[in-house]
Write an enzyme that holds these catalytic residues in place. Structure first.
Site, PDB file in Angstrom:
ATOM      1  N   ASP A   1      -3.622   1.890 -10.424  1.00 32.90           N
ATOM      2  CA  ASP A   1      -3.330   3.459 -11.046  1.00 32.90           C
ATOM      3  C   ASP A   1      -3.498   3.522 -12.092  1.00 32.90           C
ATOM      4  O   ASP A   1      -2.899   3.538 -13.149  1.00 32.90           O
ATOM      5  CB  ASP A   1      -2.027   4.259 -10.823  1.00 32.90           C
TER       6      ASP A   1
ATOM      7  N   GLU B   1      -6.737   3.732  -7.616  1.00 36.94           N
ATOM      8  CA  GLU B   1      -7.446   5.211  -6.990  1.00 36.94           C
ATOM      9  C   GLU B   1      -8.316   5.962  -7.337  1.00 36.94           C
ATOM     10  O   GLU B   1      -8.983   5.352  -8.453  1.00 36.94           O
ATOM     11  CB  GLU B   1      -5.492   5.785  -7.844  1.00 36.94           C
TER      12      GLU B   1
ATOM     13  N   ASP C   1       4.152   5.587 -12.435  1.00 39.75           N
ATOM     14  CA  ASP C   1       3.315   5.052 -12.451  1.00 39.75           C
ATOM     15  C   ASP C   1       3.113   3.974 -11.596  1.00 39.75           C
ATOM     16  O   ASP C   1       2.309   3.717 -10.639  1.00 39.75           O
ATOM     17  CB  ASP C   1       3.103   4.950 -14.354  1.00 39.75           C
TER      18      ASP C   1
END
Length: 181
Positions: A7, A67, A139
């Site tokens: 991420d 992502e 996160d």
């Protein structure tokens, strides 16, 4: 298959590693790369690059999931996020890993069942799916969710590609600027 989920972020980059065997998922490790805000941009990107390289060396993933950047109202923020993603992608490509990209909508839908789920819902489902003792940090949870998304979607996409008679995504590698099979 061992999946490294990322991420990306210029301040905080989450990572999560899981093992997937069929529908069975097992947690390996996760964490957050905290990037010093007071450093010049090039140094901040190097922190991401170096740390992702180290994570790959330590965990030996077979595939990675990242992502995708969404375009938001602030083009500067979008550009900076894209640079953070680029640093992570370079580290992954450096080790010859295939990088699969998923939107936040795809990730949330795959993990929670709702593409517009709140962060807390993602954290709770990641905890449940991986049978973690505690709630993962935001996160880390997002990175683990990205890896879980690939565990759910990746094999199906490979089967559909194979059924359509297209070249397998697993066999494609970028070498010296050329795509080879």
């Amino acid at each position: 298959m061992r999946i490294l989920g990322i991420d990306p972020g210029l301040r905080r980059t989450g990572f999560g590693v899981i093992d997937a065997q069929g529908s069975h998922l097992q947690y390996v490790t996760s964490g957050t790369i905290v990037v010093p805000a007071d450093e010049p941009l090039a140094q901040r990107l190097k922190v991401i690059l170096d740390n992702v390289r180290e994570i790959v060396r330590e965990t030996s993933p077979t595939v990675s999931a990242l992502e995708k950047v969404f375009v938001n109202t602030n083009p500067t923020s979008t550009l900076l996020l894209g640079q953070a993603r680029g640093a992570a992608m370079c580290a992954l490509a450096d080790h010859g890993l295939l990088v699969h990209e998923y939107t936040a909508l795809q990730i949330k839908k795959s993990v929670v069942g709702n593409g517009h789920a709140a962060k807390e819902q993602v954290q709770a489902m990641v905890q449940h799916l991986l049978q973690l003792n505690g709630l993962p940090a935001a996160d880390s949870a997002d990175a683990l969710a990205c890896a879980i998304c690939h565990a759910h979607i990746g094999p199906m996409a490979d089967r559909l590609t194979q059924a359509a008679g297209l070249p397998s995504r697993r066999g494609l590698r970028l070498r010296a600027g050329r795509l080879t099979g």
